[in-house]
Scaffold this active site. Structure first.
Site, short mmCIF file in Angstrom:
data_model
loop_
_atom_site.label_atom_id
_atom_site.label_comp_id
_atom_site.label_asym_id
_atom_site.label_seq_id
_atom_site.Cartn_x
_atom_site.Cartn_y
_atom_site.Cartn_z
N HIS A 53 32.62 28.77 -6.10
CA HIS A 53 32.23 28.72 -4.89
C HIS A 53 32.97 29.66 -3.95
O HIS A 53 34.28 30.01 -4.48
CB HIS A 53 31.85 27.39 -4.54
N HIS A 55 34.75 29.21 -0.96
CA HIS A 55 35.92 28.68 -0.37
C HIS A 55 37.31 29.34 -0.92
O HIS A 55 37.62 29.76 -1.91
CB HIS A 55 36.14 27.18 -0.67
N ASP A 57 40.33 28.67 -1.07
CA ASP A 57 41.30 28.33 -2.16
C ASP A 57 40.69 28.49 -3.54
O ASP A 57 41.41 27.97 -4.75
CB ASP A 57 41.70 26.85 -1.70
N HIS A 58 39.66 28.87 -3.85
CA HIS A 58 39.30 29.24 -5.08
C HIS A 58 38.88 30.63 -5.26
O HIS A 58 38.88 31.14 -6.37
CB HIS A 58 37.77 28.58 -5.27
N HIS A 110 28.37 20.55 -2.32
CA HIS A 110 29.67 20.81 -1.62
C HIS A 110 29.55 22.30 -0.63
O HIS A 110 29.75 22.38 0.40
CB HIS A 110 30.51 21.04 -2.44
N ASP A 127 34.33 22.08 -7.08
CA ASP A 127 34.59 20.96 -6.22
C ASP A 127 33.14 19.99 -6.17
O ASP A 127 32.91 19.11 -5.16
CB ASP A 127 34.75 21.33 -4.82
N HIS A 165 40.87 20.01 -8.17
CA HIS A 165 42.23 19.31 -7.14
C HIS A 165 42.50 18.11 -7.90
O HIS A 165 41.66 17.17 -8.65
CB HIS A 165 41.32 19.12 -5.96
#
Length: 254
Positions: A53, A55, A57-58, A110, A127, A165
């Site tokens: 996805h 975001h 941090d990915h 998410h 996530d 995470h």
């Protein structure tokens, strides 16, 4: 034989590296290029990158990593993700040299375009599903997330759950509040505590463990979810209502 390795990134992210018997690796959700480039310097050979996805941090390390290898970057159809050259959709089957075929699963909730990848031995779920928890609903609806979790729960019990995470101990506190009496979860938690004391990740989990321990996969079990009934003063009548109530409670749980 394939080997899984979790590269720590940021405060609590993991970048999964899945190495085949031929030595090539799939890298999943590289939010930070640094740990991956360090692994490349130690011999990691990237065959492909999987993105779940959009975001940051990915995907934050993706552009830097594009210069480090010539293989494909697979990901969902989402204009917010630069650098994907193989857009994939639910039901697509991916073949990466040295690996079993991977199936793409749509798992909105998410985010709306969130996808997961599985070869039935491992699941890279971003996530969407966490050990003892699930992702926040930033874009999707409770109905979408519940359907996504049902899709993942239908995988074989042995499937390794590789989420991104290190949330397991925090999730365990909420799981104990929602379902006070679950001896199997308590046994799993003891194993997790031992891993963390040794500096090891709590992950991967397994689908079978999550079905037995994760309250978000147990919304059909009204007798067990006594904590939810106590929190609300009543038990919601439907699975969807119970899931939505659990997720809303978790959002403000301390």
């Amino acid at each position: 034989m394939t080997v899984l390795h979790a590269l720590p990134a940021f405060e609590d992210n993991y970048i999964w590296c899945y190495r085949s018997s031929q030595g090539g690796s799939i890298v999943v959700d590289p939010g930070d290029a640094g740990p991956v480039l360090a692994a490349v310097a130690d011999g990691l050979r990237i065959e492909a990158i999987f993105i779940t996805h959009h975001h940051h941090d990915h995907i934050g390390g993706l552009n830097t990593l594009r210069a480090a290898f010539s293989g494909p970057v697979f990901g969902p159809e989402d204009d917010r993700i630069p650098g994907i050259d193989r857009i994939v959709h639910h039901g697509d089957v991916l073949q990466v040299p040295g690996f079993q075929p991977f199936q793409v699963l749509a798992v909105p909730g998410h985010t709306l375009s969130h996808i997961a990848y599985t070869d039935s031995d491992v699941l890279f779920c971003g996530d969407t599903l966490f050990s003892l928890g699930c992702g926040r609903l930033f874009e999707g609806t409770p109905e979408q997330m519940l359907a996504s979790l049902d899709r993942l729960a239908a995988l074989p019990d042995k499937t390794l759950v590789c989420c991104t995470h290190e949330y397991t101990l925090a999730n365990a506190r909420f799981a104990a509040a929602a379902e006070p009496n679950n001896p199997e979860r308590d046994r799993w938690l003891e194993d997790i505590k031992a891993r963390r004391l040794q500096g090891r990740p709590s992950l991967p989990s397994r689908i079978g463990i999550e079905k037995a321990c994760n309250p978000f996969l147990r919304t059909d079990l009204t007798e067990q979810l006594g904590g939810l009934k106590q929190h609300l003063g009543r038990m919601p009548e439907t699975r969807l209502a119970r899931f939505a109530a659990l997720r809303a409670w978790k959002d403000q749980f301390q």
